[in-house]
Scaffold this motif. Structure first.
Motif, mmCIF file in Angstrom:
data_model
loop_
_atom_site.group_PDB
_atom_site.id
_atom_site.type_symbol
_atom_site.label_atom_id
_atom_site.label_comp_id
_atom_site.label_asym_id
_atom_site.label_seq_id
_atom_site.Cartn_x
_atom_site.Cartn_y
_atom_site.Cartn_z
ATOM 1 N N UNK A 92 73.439 63.161 -13.787
ATOM 2 C CA UNK A 92 73.222 64.601 -13.628
ATOM 3 C C UNK A 92 74.085 65.370 -14.617
ATOM 4 N N UNK A 93 74.900 66.320 -14.133
ATOM 5 C CA UNK A 93 75.676 67.160 -15.065
ATOM 6 C C UNK A 93 77.145 66.771 -15.132
ATOM 7 N N UNK A 94 77.472 65.561 -14.689
ATOM 8 C CA UNK A 94 78.864 65.112 -14.711
ATOM 9 C C UNK A 94 78.974 63.818 -15.515
ATOM 10 N N UNK A 95 79.467 63.882 -16.760
ATOM 11 C CA UNK A 95 79.591 62.685 -17.590
ATOM 12 C C UNK A 95 80.452 61.591 -16.960
ATOM 13 N N UNK A 96 81.285 61.958 -15.981
ATOM 14 C CA UNK A 96 82.123 60.959 -15.311
ATOM 15 C C UNK A 96 81.300 60.056 -14.396
ATOM 16 N N UNK A 97 80.085 60.479 -14.065
ATOM 17 C CA UNK A 97 79.210 59.663 -13.226
ATOM 18 C C UNK A 97 78.488 58.653 -14.108
ATOM 19 N N UNK A 98 79.098 57.524 -14.326
ATOM 20 C CA UNK A 98 78.587 56.509 -15.235
ATOM 21 C C UNK A 98 77.543 55.655 -14.524
ATOM 22 N N UNK A 99 76.302 55.705 -15.005
ATOM 23 C CA UNK A 99 75.225 54.962 -14.367
ATOM 24 C C UNK A 99 75.481 53.457 -14.425
ATOM 25 N N UNK A 100 76.087 52.975 -15.499
ATOM 26 C CA UNK A 100 76.405 51.544 -15.594
ATOM 27 C C UNK A 100 77.349 51.126 -14.470
ATOM 28 N N UNK A 101 78.341 51.951 -14.183
ATOM 29 C CA UNK A 101 79.276 51.648 -13.104
ATOM 30 C C UNK A 101 78.583 51.715 -11.745
ATOM 31 N N UNK A 102 77.692 52.702 -11.581
ATOM 32 C CA UNK A 102 76.942 52.800 -10.329
ATOM 33 C C UNK A 102 76.115 51.547 -10.099
ATOM 34 N N UNK A 103 75.446 51.072 -11.140
ATOM 35 C CA UNK A 103 74.622 49.873 -11.012
ATOM 36 C C UNK A 103 75.459 48.645 -10.692
ATOM 37 N N UNK A 104 76.636 48.518 -11.307
ATOM 38 C CA UNK A 104 77.520 47.394 -10.990
ATOM 39 C C UNK A 104 77.937 47.430 -9.527
ATOM 40 N N UNK A 105 78.237 48.620 -9.046
ATOM 41 C CA UNK A 105 78.640 48.769 -7.641
ATOM 42 C C UNK A 105 77.490 48.391 -6.716
ATOM 43 N N UNK A 106 76.276 48.860 -7.041
ATOM 44 C CA UNK A 106 75.116 48.554 -6.204
ATOM 45 C C UNK A 106 74.790 47.058 -6.248
ATOM 46 N N UNK A 107 74.963 46.439 -7.398
ATOM 47 C CA UNK A 107 74.709 45.005 -7.532
ATOM 48 C C UNK A 107 75.599 44.220 -6.575
ATOM 49 N N UNK A 108 76.864 44.605 -6.501
ATOM 50 C CA UNK A 108 77.811 43.898 -5.639
ATOM 51 C C UNK A 108 77.641 44.277 -4.174
ATOM 52 N N UNK A 109 77.434 45.568 -3.918
ATOM 53 C CA UNK A 109 77.336 46.041 -2.537
ATOM 54 C C UNK A 109 76.066 45.565 -1.864
ATOM 55 N N UNK A 110 74.950 45.636 -2.592
ATOM 56 C CA UNK A 110 73.653 45.328 -2.009
ATOM 57 C C UNK A 110 73.183 43.916 -2.324
ATOM 58 N N UNK A 111 73.937 43.223 -3.181
ATOM 59 C CA UNK A 111 73.582 41.862 -3.581
ATOM 60 C C UNK A 111 72.187 41.813 -4.220
ATOM 61 N N UNK A 112 71.954 42.766 -5.118
ATOM 62 C CA UNK A 112 70.707 42.787 -5.897
ATOM 63 C C UNK A 112 71.097 42.500 -7.343
ATOM 64 N N UNK A 113 71.002 41.260 -7.729
ATOM 65 C CA UNK A 113 71.517 40.868 -9.044
ATOM 66 C C UNK A 113 70.714 41.448 -10.205
ATOM 67 N N UNK A 114 69.441 41.753 -9.952
ATOM 68 C CA UNK A 114 68.597 42.254 -11.041
ATOM 69 C C UNK A 114 68.337 43.749 -10.934
#
Length: 203
Positions: A166-188
């Protein structure tokens, strides 16, 4: 590579749909006409000039907001006009919607061919199901990732989804995806969201 479904950061280094009032050569730009900043009266002169939308990959964010902006009736007039423009130009649309779901659905009945992305979704799990039922692509904000009821839906996603800075460069989508991969166990999850992004943008 991760995809940012909605950002205002013109310098972003990953595939992204950038919300902008002006074209961005070499980038996927979406013509932003935000409901917060619409005039208090309906004036067709405020609508994009003929041919302008052809310089963009998408239209939006546009939409309806009952908390901020001109009165709902004025927003609806602009919204209908912009959806008609998107239909004529065959462009996908990025939606901003706050407390106006019924008005949103009523408007979209008249424009069945418009491809829709709902940006910054942070509502209920039931409404998420409703959006997917209507074939919306749903983009989640950083704050939504802290809601288990929403994120658990992603494990058996019934529709297309992705994440946004969105409008906050600190919200890194790559980091969000890494977190979701680990939290939700969705490797792909990165591959899935990249595919959803490509499908929405038809690239």
């Amino acid at each position: 590579m991760a995809s940012d479904f909605h950002t205002h950061n013109t310098a972003i280094g990953i595939p992204a749909l950038i919300s902008s009032p002006v074209p961005l050569p070499g980038k996927l730009a979406s013509l932003e006409i935000h409901p917060w900043y619409l005039p208090e009266i309906f004036d067709r002169k405020f609508l994009p000039a003929d041919g302008l939308l052809q310089n963009f990959a998408a239209l939006g964010e546009i939409g309806l907001d009952k908390i901020r902006g001109p009165q709902t009736g004025i927003q609806q007039q602009y919204f209908h006009s912009l959806l008609a423009l998107a239909t004529d130009c065959r462009k996908p649309v990025v939606i901003h919607c706050v407390k106006a779901f019924q008005e949103l659905f009523a408007a979209l009945k008249h424009f069945p061919d418009v491809k829709i992305m709902f940006h910054g979704f942070n509502s209920s799990a039931e409404m998420l199901d409703e959006l997917w039922k209507r074939n919306f692509t749903v983009s989640f904000s950083l704050s939504a990732t802290g809601k288990p009821a929403l994120m658990n839906k992603i494990i058996r996603a019934a529709g297309a989804f992705g994440f946004e800075s969105d409008n906050d460069p600190a919200n890194d989508v790559c980091e969000i995806l890494d977190r979701m991969k680990n939290t939700l166990n969705i490797t792909d999850i990165e591959r899935l969201t990249d595919q959803h992004f490509a499908d929405f943008m038809e690239i």
